[in-house]
Design a protein around this motif. Structure first.
Motif, short mmCIF file in Angstrom:
data_model
loop_
_atom_site.label_atom_id
_atom_site.label_comp_id
_atom_site.label_asym_id
_atom_site.label_seq_id
_atom_site.Cartn_x
_atom_site.Cartn_y
_atom_site.Cartn_z
N ASN A 128 0.81 -1.22 0.00
CA ASN A 128 0.00 0.00 0.00
C ASN A 128 0.85 1.27 0.00
O ASN A 128 0.31 2.37 0.00
N LEU A 129 2.15 1.17 -0.03
CA LEU A 129 3.04 2.32 -0.08
C LEU A 129 3.24 2.74 -1.53
O LEU A 129 3.36 1.88 -2.42
N SER A 130 3.30 4.03 -1.80
CA SER A 130 3.45 4.50 -3.18
C SER A 130 4.84 4.16 -3.72
O SER A 130 5.78 3.95 -2.96
N ASP A 131 4.94 4.14 -5.05
CA ASP A 131 6.23 3.88 -5.69
C ASP A 131 7.24 4.96 -5.34
O ASP A 131 8.42 4.68 -5.12
N ASP A 132 6.79 6.21 -5.30
CA ASP A 132 7.69 7.32 -4.94
C ASP A 132 8.27 7.11 -3.56
O ASP A 132 9.48 7.25 -3.35
N GLN A 133 7.43 6.78 -2.60
CA GLN A 133 7.89 6.58 -1.22
C GLN A 133 8.84 5.38 -1.14
O GLN A 133 9.82 5.40 -0.41
N GLY A 134 8.55 4.32 -1.91
CA GLY A 134 9.43 3.15 -1.94
C GLY A 134 10.81 3.50 -2.48
O GLY A 134 11.83 3.05 -1.95
N THR A 168 25.21 10.22 -11.29
CA THR A 168 24.56 8.95 -11.54
C THR A 168 23.15 9.24 -12.05
O THR A 168 22.39 9.96 -11.40
N THR A 169 22.82 8.70 -13.22
CA THR A 169 21.49 8.91 -13.79
C THR A 169 20.58 7.78 -13.35
O THR A 169 20.90 6.61 -13.54
N ILE A 170 19.46 8.14 -12.77
CA ILE A 170 18.47 7.16 -12.35
C ILE A 170 17.28 7.29 -13.28
O ILE A 170 16.60 8.33 -13.31
N LEU A 171 17.07 6.25 -14.10
CA LEU A 171 15.96 6.25 -15.04
C LEU A 171 14.68 5.84 -14.32
O LEU A 171 14.65 4.83 -13.62
N LEU A 172 13.62 6.59 -14.52
CA LEU A 172 12.34 6.31 -13.90
C LEU A 172 11.29 6.14 -14.99
O LEU A 172 11.40 6.75 -16.06
N HIS A 232 7.34 10.64 -9.68
CA HIS A 232 7.30 12.10 -9.68
C HIS A 232 8.65 12.61 -9.18
O HIS A 232 8.85 12.75 -7.97
N PRO A 233 9.59 12.90 -10.10
CA PRO A 233 10.95 13.27 -9.70
C PRO A 233 11.03 14.48 -8.78
O PRO A 233 11.88 14.53 -7.90
N ASP A 234 10.15 15.47 -8.95
CA ASP A 234 10.21 16.67 -8.10
C ASP A 234 9.96 16.32 -6.64
O ASP A 234 10.67 16.79 -5.74
N LYS A 235 8.97 15.50 -6.39
CA LYS A 235 8.64 15.08 -5.01
C LYS A 235 9.79 14.25 -4.43
O LYS A 235 10.18 14.44 -3.28
N ILE A 236 10.35 13.36 -5.23
CA ILE A 236 11.44 12.50 -4.76
C ILE A 236 12.66 13.35 -4.42
O ILE A 236 13.29 13.16 -3.38
N GLU A 237 13.01 14.30 -5.31
CA GLU A 237 14.16 15.19 -5.06
C GLU A 237 13.99 15.96 -3.75
O GLU A 237 14.92 16.05 -2.95
N LYS A 238 12.79 16.51 -3.55
CA LYS A 238 12.53 17.32 -2.35
C LYS A 238 12.72 16.48 -1.07
O LYS A 238 13.34 16.93 -0.12
N ASP A 239 12.23 15.24 -1.08
CA ASP A 239 12.36 14.39 0.11
C ASP A 239 13.80 13.90 0.31
O ASP A 239 14.26 13.77 1.45
N PHE A 288 17.66 12.54 -12.05
CA PHE A 288 16.55 11.68 -12.46
C PHE A 288 16.21 11.97 -13.90
O PHE A 288 16.26 13.12 -14.36
N GLU A 289 15.87 10.91 -14.60
CA GLU A 289 15.47 11.06 -16.00
C GLU A 289 14.28 10.13 -16.23
O GLU A 289 14.35 8.94 -15.91
#
Length: 168
Positions: free
Chosen positions: A39-45, A67-71, A76-83, A97-98
């Motif tokens: 039940n956890l989102s992919d972004d949070q994982g 290091t390039t991380i392909l998604l 949502h790269p913006d949310k991931i970057e902020k956290d 992130f790309e």
């Protein structure tokens, strides 16, 4: 009595569904693996996965290329970057992130394709997932805890690497 046994079985089994998160190199072998509740989102994982491996990025020299991380498009790269910046402020100087390109309907029509079309850059992780699915212990979630499930992933890839070394 049956009610008591049912409750005990529920308590033994800590997790009912899991998601497996992998960060692989270009050959498909994992850098990091992490399991989360379903039940956890992919972004949070992904945030948890990268946070657990944050020492790798802290020790990486700044002079090396990012290091390039392909998604895929579910992230949502913006949310991931902020956290991630909250965990380690300098991480964005070491990673980027790309979003992997998704072929448009017109591109599919030009090539005469329809439905699912594998994207070359995303095929690496799909192949890693299929290698994982070949391990009998990973076909179903037999483990009681997320740590045990993550350990099973590490053992599966370790076995795969040892087999490849034995052949060569």
């Amino acid at each position: 009595m049956e009610e008591l046994h049912r409750r005990l079985r529920q308590q033994e089994k800590k997790t009912y569904g899991i998601k497996r998160h992998l960060a692989t190199d270009s050959l498909g072998f994992p850098f990091f693996a992490h399991c989360t509740p379903a039940n956890l989102s992919d972004d949070q994982g992904l945030i948890e996965l990268l946070t657990r491996g944050i020492d790798y990025f802290k020790l990486k020299p700044s002079e090396l290329p990012k290091t390039t991380i392909l998604l895929d498009n579910g992230y949502h790269p913006d949310k991931i970057e902020k956290d991630l910046v909250k965990v380690y402020p300098e991480i964005m100087t070491k990673i980027q992130f790309e979003l992997s390109p998704k072929p448009s309907k017109t591109e599919k029509a030009e090539k005469g394709l329809s439905g699912f079309v594998p994207v070359k850059t995303r095929w690496v992780i799909e192949r890693s997932n299929s290698w994982m699915e070949r391990c009998k212990s990973l076909v179903k979630n037999f483990e009681c805890t997320l740590e045990h499930s993550t350990t099973k992933i590490h053992l599966c890839f370790l076995r795969l690497l040892l087999r490849r070394l034995a052949v060569s």
